[in-house]
Design an enzyme around this catalytic site. Sequence first.
Site, PDB file in Angstrom:
ATOM      1  CE  LYS A  79      -3.943   1.989   2.559  1.00  0.00           C
ATOM      2  NZ  LYS A  79      -4.851   1.811   3.713  1.00  0.00           N
ATOM      3  CB  SER A 154      -8.158   3.714   2.748  1.00  0.00           C
ATOM      4  OG  SER A 154      -7.308   3.139   3.722  1.00  0.00           O
ATOM      5  CB  SER A 178      -8.391   0.790   5.610  1.00  0.00           C
ATOM      6  OG  SER A 178      -9.096   1.979   5.442  1.00  0.00           O
TER       7      SER A 178
HETATM    8  N1  GLN Z   1     -13.188   4.329   6.447  1.00  0.00           N
HETATM    9  C1  GLN Z   1     -12.476   4.673   7.631  1.00  0.00           C
HETATM   10  C2  GLN Z   1     -11.997   6.097   7.551  1.00  0.00           C
HETATM   11  O1  GLN Z   1     -12.242   6.699   6.574  1.00  0.00           O
HETATM   12  C3  GLN Z   1     -11.338   3.730   7.850  1.00  0.00           C
HETATM   13  C4  GLN Z   1     -10.128   4.069   7.085  1.00  0.00           C
HETATM   14  C5  GLN Z   1      -8.944   3.221   7.439  1.00  0.00           C
HETATM   15  O2  GLN Z   1      -9.062   2.188   8.084  1.00  0.00           O
HETATM   16  N2  GLN Z   1      -7.789   3.704   7.056  1.00  0.00           N
HETATM   17  O3  GLN Z   1     -11.407   6.618   8.426  1.00  0.00           O
END
Ligand code: GLN
Length: 487
Positions: A79, A154, A178
């Site tokens: 990532k 994400s 995410s």
């Molecule tokens: N959807 C969550 C957020 O926007 C989780 C994102 C993540 O785990 N990086 O914060």
Amino acid sequence: MDSLQFTAAELGRRIARRELSAVEATKAVLDRIEAVEGTFHCYVTVDAEGALKSAEQVQQQIDSGELRGPLAGVPVAVKDNISTKGMRTTCASHILDNYIPTFSAEAVNRLQRAGAVILGKTNMDEFAMGSTTETSYFGETKNPWNPEHVPGGSSGGSAAAVAAKECFCALGSDTGGSIRQPASFCGVVGMKPTYGTVSRYGLIAYGSSLDQIGPLTKDVTDCATLLDVIAGHDAKDSTSTARDDGPFAEALVDDVQGMRIGIPRDYFGEGLDAEVREAVLGAVKTLQERGAIVEEFDLSLVDYAIPAYYVIACAEASSNLARFEGVKYGYRAPEYDGLHSMFKRTRSEGFGAEVKRRIMLGSFVLSSGYYDAYYLKALRTKALIKSAFDKAFERFDVIVSPAAPTTAPKLGASLSDPIKMYLGDIYTISANLAGLPGITVPCGMDSKGLPVGIQMLGDCFQEKKLIRMAYTYEQSQNRRVQDEQTV
Ligand code: GLN
């Protein structure tokens, strides 16, 4: 046989047996990337040349007997918020689009020591803020099951790359779901380990008290295998823990006899898509048939998880992202008038809308007068959520739920209503608030042909129970497929 069909562990075994070389495997996956990347856009950066060079080196080390291990020669994706020395690391943001780290994250160092070949950096929501991989400065990733739908986020690039066979396995990061949610949307396995299990050194911070790096893989065996490679104490991360519970792969046992599953009643009520409910409860039934004991219980406190999470995550983000001001690294606005104007213009031009929204929200909840009302209250809520889970884990080995209330939404359907998007994180974020491990495993398809994932949560440091249960479920599905094929 087409090597792209192999799981990471299977590929590693074949490379070790000299049935194919690391270079051949890397070439095969680079060809695949070339062929389908235009459709799915899983990567921000593909380092074909570097990958081939490192595959050659790894192969030499394998040939000389210097390098052994399950991931030696296996091409992996990382990532783009995980630092890679000499390889651009952007967080999918304009503000870091020219940033080349001078060091690698500990997880990447461990991968490389194990002989994994890094293919490149996967697309993501900007600074990991989002649930769809649509907030990337480089454009969205598409779901390999149906490119009109999002891959989740994400870590959507990593999940989609595994599903589209553009890598054999990948690293993601999970601050509020995410890893687990995109795994669910893309029909792959994803795990967020217990906080502290994988070093955060070199992971560009979003919400430091919540962030964890973890695996996205084709199956549960690969998940345990990759976790064994990246986990371990690291003095460079003060929140890293030394674990002595042995290799995670030991838990790849096809047996859940007597294991206790808790089903939070509140997780299966309003807002949950009927087809998702049916698929997840079907998986629970399978586990019950294998001897697990299933019981419903009350976890109503989780209603407060979303507000608490968004206050804490944004507060930490506003502080973590203060370092991006155009001085030390990354983008600097070309025109400005003095220092303050340089900061202001760099940040205004460099960050996207969602990141700005969260920096503003975070600065607000930390400001004097509001700190007690919002931030401290959120911390207290977090403590209550942790104790609710502590109580639940006195009775249960594993808590089972969906990973997300729906399957993957259509591209463009989520961003116009951020609050609605935040609500979609309901099943995943409390694990981050409480530091718990969680795994998502595919458990069926909806009528649109999109994957559904089941999430299993465990108490801190109980990954092995999750791996065991996830593996048992996966084996039962494999047997079912085999039975159907033989009929
Ligand atoms: N959807 C969550 C957020 O926007 C989780 C994102 C993540 O785990 N990086 O914060």
